[in-house]
Design an enzyme around this catalytic site. Structure first.
Site, short mmCIF file in Angstrom:
data_model
loop_
_atom_site.label_atom_id
_atom_site.label_comp_id
_atom_site.label_asym_id
_atom_site.label_seq_id
_atom_site.Cartn_x
_atom_site.Cartn_y
_atom_site.Cartn_z
N GLY A 10 88.24 64.91 22.17
CA GLY A 10 87.00 65.31 21.51
C GLY A 10 86.70 66.79 21.51
N GLY A 12 88.80 68.93 20.19
CA GLY A 12 89.61 69.49 19.11
C GLY A 12 88.80 69.75 17.86
N PHE A 13 89.50 70.06 16.80
CA PHE A 13 88.91 70.43 15.51
C PHE A 13 88.00 69.33 14.97
CE2 PHE A 13 90.16 70.46 10.78
CZ PHE A 13 89.05 71.20 10.41
N GLU A 87 99.16 63.68 20.24
CA GLU A 87 100.02 64.82 19.90
C GLU A 87 100.23 64.78 18.39
OE1 GLU A 87 100.87 67.15 21.78
OE2 GLU A 87 100.58 66.38 23.81
N TYR A 189 106.16 61.00 14.73
CA TYR A 189 104.70 61.05 14.74
C TYR A 189 104.12 59.86 13.97
CZ TYR A 189 99.98 62.51 13.44
OH TYR A 189 98.62 62.54 13.22
N LYS A 193 101.67 56.80 15.32
CA LYS A 193 100.35 56.50 14.76
C LYS A 193 100.26 55.05 14.31
CE LYS A 193 97.55 59.03 14.74
NZ LYS A 193 96.64 59.42 15.85
N ARG A 257 99.94 66.85 -1.33
CA ARG A 257 99.22 66.16 -0.27
C ARG A 257 97.78 65.94 -0.72
NH1 ARG A 257 103.79 66.01 0.91
NH2 ARG A 257 104.82 66.49 2.88
#
Length: 378
Positions: A10, A12-13, A87, A189, A193, A257
């Site tokens: 929490g 982070g960005f 991560e 990654y 997820k 994206r």
């Protein structure tokens, strides 16, 4: 009703903005974060604006989801958990495999193990998933059938063919990917997820907890790290522009994206955590618009009012996808939320913030060198 919300990762960005959103609505917030140097610097208490932004908003516990003791301390009294801790970075995940699996999968497993076997007050867990679990997204064949192409072949990309292909089919047309699409991640990654999401959405209902998944597209906006080489191309390119350095555009620059502004991510996640209609649901969270890398560079040049040299190099990273854009209709139909910030508006706000920050010495080239050394960057 006032909730006690635990946000893992929490500081982070996304987490700091989300903590402020919950606090504004009168909820108590606890943050569990390991304050990694890649995000917060070596002395976060003195140098991390993200951490400082939580003053008076949240109770901060410095710890890790890899520790059950830290998780127990953070879970005390919590009624909602938003599990952001992970991560991140597609490229880095391809050679720091154990670290990514331990943090992302292992941390989620430890969280759920506590919830399954110990007393707690948690009634809902929101897992922050990712568009990376789709790998290449959805496409239509020439005769209108929907297909989900596999990973692009190294040999094709080496010859300059960066498009996706399905054997026996002609040209494919990109379409928005919905939540029922095939899940076939193309990076470590993405695999982690998918496993995080599967664990939460499988275990939670069996132990009387509501599970909700939010699959984030490419998040950007004021406050994201300008020195972390794994935070995305807007930060990377912005730093290069400010330094007057050349921008190396991978592939042919037409890879795209779905860029979603931080405020839209925060509001969608807030609703996923608090709205009764979100229980048991999975939501794509994106803008629903595909933007190419070439378009990103042009938008940044306009917003900065300056240009630097660019080079379309044909370089490519194994594990990268060609395109992905979200179908966000389920989010709109279920929770009544649609993204509000256009890419042009978002980039303008982002660049205004960037210009108020010091020019960072980013680690982008170092990250590329690491991938080249491992034959992951061609």
């Amino acid at each position: 009703m006032s909730e006690h919300v635990l946000i893992t990762g929490g500081a982070g960005f996304i987490g700091t903005r989300l903590a402020a959103r919950f606090a504004r609505d009168g909820h108590r917030v606890t943050v569990l974060d390991s304050l990694i140097p890649q995000v917060h610097g070596d002395t976060p208490e003195q140098t991390s604006p993200l951490l400082r932004s939580l003053d008076g908003i949240a109770d901060v516990i410095v710890g890790t989801v890899a520790s059950k003791d830290d998780l127990r301390a953070a879970l005390s009294g919590a009624t909602i958990v938003v599990h952001l801790a992970a991560e991140t970075g597609t490229g880095q995940s391809m050679y720091e495999i154990d670290r990514y699996v331990e943090a992302n999968v292992g941390g989620t497993a430890k969280l759920l193990d506590i919830l399954a076997n110990e007393e707690h007050a948690v009634r809902r867990v929101v897992i922050a998933s990712s568009r990376s679990i789709y790998g290449e997204g959805a496409y239509l064949t020439e005769d209108g059938r929907q297909v989900y192409p596999g990973h692009r072949a190294d040999a094709d990309m080496a010859s300059g063919d960066f498009d996706v292909h399905v054997q026996g089919e002609g040209p494919l047309r990109l379409v928005p990917t919905d939540e029922n699409a095939l899940l076939h991640p193309s990076s470590v990654y993405g695999i982690t997820k998918q496993m995080q999401e599967s664990l939460v959405m499988t275990v939670a209902p069996t132990i009387g907890i509501e599970g909700t998944s939010v699959r984030y597209q490419n998040v950007y906006g004021p406050g994201q790290s300008l020195k972390n080489p794994y935070t995305g191309i807007l930060s990377i390119f912005s730093t290069l522009i400010r330094q007057g350095k050349e921008i190396n555009i991978f592939e042919d620059g037409e890879e795209s994206r779905d860029f979603v502004y931080i405020d839209d991510i925060v509001e969608a996640t807030f609703l996923a955590a608090t709205d009764p209609r979100a229980a048991g649901e999975t939501f794509n969270v994106g803008s629903g618009v595909a933007t190419t890398v070439n378009e990103v560079v042009a938008a940044l040049f306009t917003a900065f009012g300056r240009e630097v040299p660019t080079r379309i190099s044909g370089n490519y990273r194994l594990g990268d996808i060609r395109h992905n854009v979200a179908d966000t209709s389920h989010l709109a139909e279920t929770l009544g939320f649609t993204p509000r910030v256009s890419f042009q508006e978002g980039v303008t706000a982002f660049v205004e913030w960037v210009l108020s920050e010091p020019v960072e010495e980013d680690g982008y080239q170092r990250s590329l060198d690491e991938m080249s050394k491992r034959n992951l960057l061609k």
